[in-house]
Write a protein that holds these residues in place. Structure first.
Motif, short mmCIF file in Angstrom:
data_model
loop_
_atom_site.label_atom_id
_atom_site.label_comp_id
_atom_site.label_asym_id
_atom_site.label_seq_id
_atom_site.Cartn_x
_atom_site.Cartn_y
_atom_site.Cartn_z
N ILE A 188 60.30 31.88 93.72
CA ILE A 188 60.25 33.17 93.01
C ILE A 188 59.86 34.30 93.96
O ILE A 188 60.44 35.39 93.94
N GLY A 189 58.87 34.02 94.82
CA GLY A 189 58.46 35.04 95.79
C GLY A 189 59.58 35.41 96.73
O GLY A 189 59.78 36.59 97.06
N SER A 190 60.33 34.41 97.19
CA SER A 190 61.46 34.68 98.09
C SER A 190 62.52 35.53 97.41
O SER A 190 63.07 36.46 98.00
N ILE A 191 62.79 35.21 96.14
CA ILE A 191 63.79 35.98 95.40
C ILE A 191 63.36 37.43 95.24
O ILE A 191 64.14 38.36 95.45
N ILE A 192 62.08 37.62 94.89
CA ILE A 192 61.58 38.99 94.68
C ILE A 192 61.63 39.79 95.98
O ILE A 192 62.10 40.93 96.02
N VAL A 193 61.12 39.18 97.06
CA VAL A 193 61.09 39.89 98.34
C VAL A 193 62.50 40.20 98.82
O VAL A 193 62.80 41.31 99.27
N THR A 194 63.39 39.22 98.71
CA THR A 194 64.77 39.44 99.15
C THR A 194 65.45 40.52 98.34
O THR A 194 66.16 41.38 98.88
N THR A 195 65.23 40.50 97.02
CA THR A 195 65.83 41.52 96.17
C THR A 195 65.34 42.91 96.54
O THR A 195 66.14 43.86 96.61
N LEU A 196 64.04 43.04 96.78
CA LEU A 196 63.49 44.34 97.16
C LEU A 196 64.06 44.82 98.49
O LEU A 196 64.40 46.00 98.65
N ILE A 197 64.17 43.91 99.44
CA ILE A 197 64.70 44.28 100.75
C ILE A 197 66.17 44.70 100.63
O ILE A 197 66.59 45.72 101.18
N LYS A 198 66.95 43.90 99.89
CA LYS A 198 68.36 44.22 99.72
C LYS A 198 68.54 45.56 99.01
O LYS A 198 69.40 46.37 99.39
N GLU A 210 74.21 36.34 103.88
CA GLU A 210 73.24 36.24 102.79
C GLU A 210 72.33 35.03 102.98
O GLU A 210 71.12 35.10 102.80
N ILE A 211 72.93 33.88 103.35
CA ILE A 211 72.14 32.67 103.56
C ILE A 211 71.14 32.87 104.69
O ILE A 211 69.98 32.46 104.61
N THR A 212 71.58 33.52 105.76
CA THR A 212 70.70 33.76 106.90
C THR A 212 69.51 34.62 106.49
O THR A 212 68.37 34.33 106.83
N ASP A 213 69.76 35.68 105.75
CA ASP A 213 68.68 36.55 105.30
C ASP A 213 67.69 35.79 104.43
O ASP A 213 66.47 35.91 104.59
N TRP A 214 68.21 35.02 103.50
CA TRP A 214 67.33 34.25 102.61
C TRP A 214 66.51 33.24 103.41
O TRP A 214 65.33 33.04 103.15
N GLN A 215 67.13 32.60 104.38
CA GLN A 215 66.43 31.58 105.14
C GLN A 215 65.30 32.19 105.96
O GLN A 215 64.20 31.62 106.06
N ILE A 216 65.54 33.33 106.56
CA ILE A 216 64.50 33.98 107.37
C ILE A 216 63.32 34.38 106.51
O ILE A 216 62.16 34.17 106.86
N ILE A 217 63.60 34.97 105.36
CA ILE A 217 62.51 35.41 104.48
C ILE A 217 61.74 34.21 103.95
O ILE A 217 60.50 34.21 103.91
N ALA A 218 62.46 33.17 103.54
CA ALA A 218 61.79 31.96 103.05
C ALA A 218 60.94 31.32 104.15
O ALA A 218 59.81 30.87 103.90
N ALA A 219 61.48 31.28 105.37
CA ALA A 219 60.73 30.70 106.48
C ALA A 219 59.46 31.50 106.77
O ALA A 219 58.39 30.94 107.04
#
Length: 218
Positions: free
Chosen positions: A67-77, A23-32
């Motif tokens: 907020i953008g990272s959370i939204i994008v990650t949620t949609l992808i998940k 989960e951390i890896t996915d979040w980090q990649i999207i945030a980056a």
């Protein structure tokens, strides 16, 4: 640096790994990725624009990125989860079809203990049966209605019908009333009408009074 570390973690992560690390890896990649895109857009802006937007960016950049990272990650998940769920359902339907075809090609030996067929006899609901239990019920139906299954084999259908279609036909041949069938499947009158129409098409029955047709099969 964030993008580089995220890319390295993604490369080193083992396929299929789950848990907090994944989960951390996915979040980090999207945030980056979002940070990288935002930085490139900002650098392409003229200096005059920088002077105007700098105060706003200093205040809202971090919250917007979070907020953008959370939204994008949620949609992808959610998309991945939905795709996997649909894929599981598709595989389950394929396995059911293959199993029913096997039953039609080579009828199994009679079962000494038919627990599920009793549900049909006493009009007990089968709505909560699992996929494997539905297949077992179809096997047990052969014991009490071999004539129908012999007719079904002679149809040489391109695709084996689903378990519900077969169970419905067996119930009709058991002279169950519409109310009893509705109770067994836990469906409404409208759902029953649609179910009968689809079963009739899948079984290739052209007779309009297909219930009478089924009952007369020998």
């Amino acid at each position: 640096m964030v993008l580089l570390v995220g890319a390295l973690l993604w490369t080193l992560r083992k396929p299929g790994i789950q848990g907090l690390g994944a989960e951390i890896t996915d979040w980090q990649i999207i945030a980056a990725f979002l940070l990288f895109v935002a930085d490139r857009i900002y650098n392409m802006m003229p200096k005059e624009v920088h002077q105007v937007v700098d105060p706003v960016l200093s205040t809202y950049t971090l919250p917007a990125l979070v907020i953008g990272s959370i939204i994008v990650t949620t949609l992808i998940k959610f998309s991945i989860s939905l795709y996997r769920r649909l894929e599981d359902v598709r595989k389950q339907n394929i396995l059911q079809t293959q199993r029913i075809q096997q039953l039609l090609d080579a009828p199994p030996a009679q079962h000494k203990n038919c627990k599920l067929i009793r549900k049909l006899i006493i009009n007990e609901s089968i709505a909560q049966l699992s996929a494997s239990e539905n297949l077992q019920l179809v096997e047990e139906c052969q014991i009490i209605d071999l004539e129908f299954f012999n007719w079904l084999r002679k149809q040489h259908l391109q695709q084996a019908p689903p378990p519900r279609d077969i169970i419905l036909c067996v119930l009709i041949r058991m002279l169950k009333t519409k109310e009893e069938i509705l109770a067994i499947f836990c469906i409404t009158n409208e759902n029953y009408r649609v179910m009968k129409s689809r079963a009739r098409k899948r079984l290739g029955i052209e007779d309009d009074d297909w219930e009478t047709f089924l009952r007369k099969l020998k």
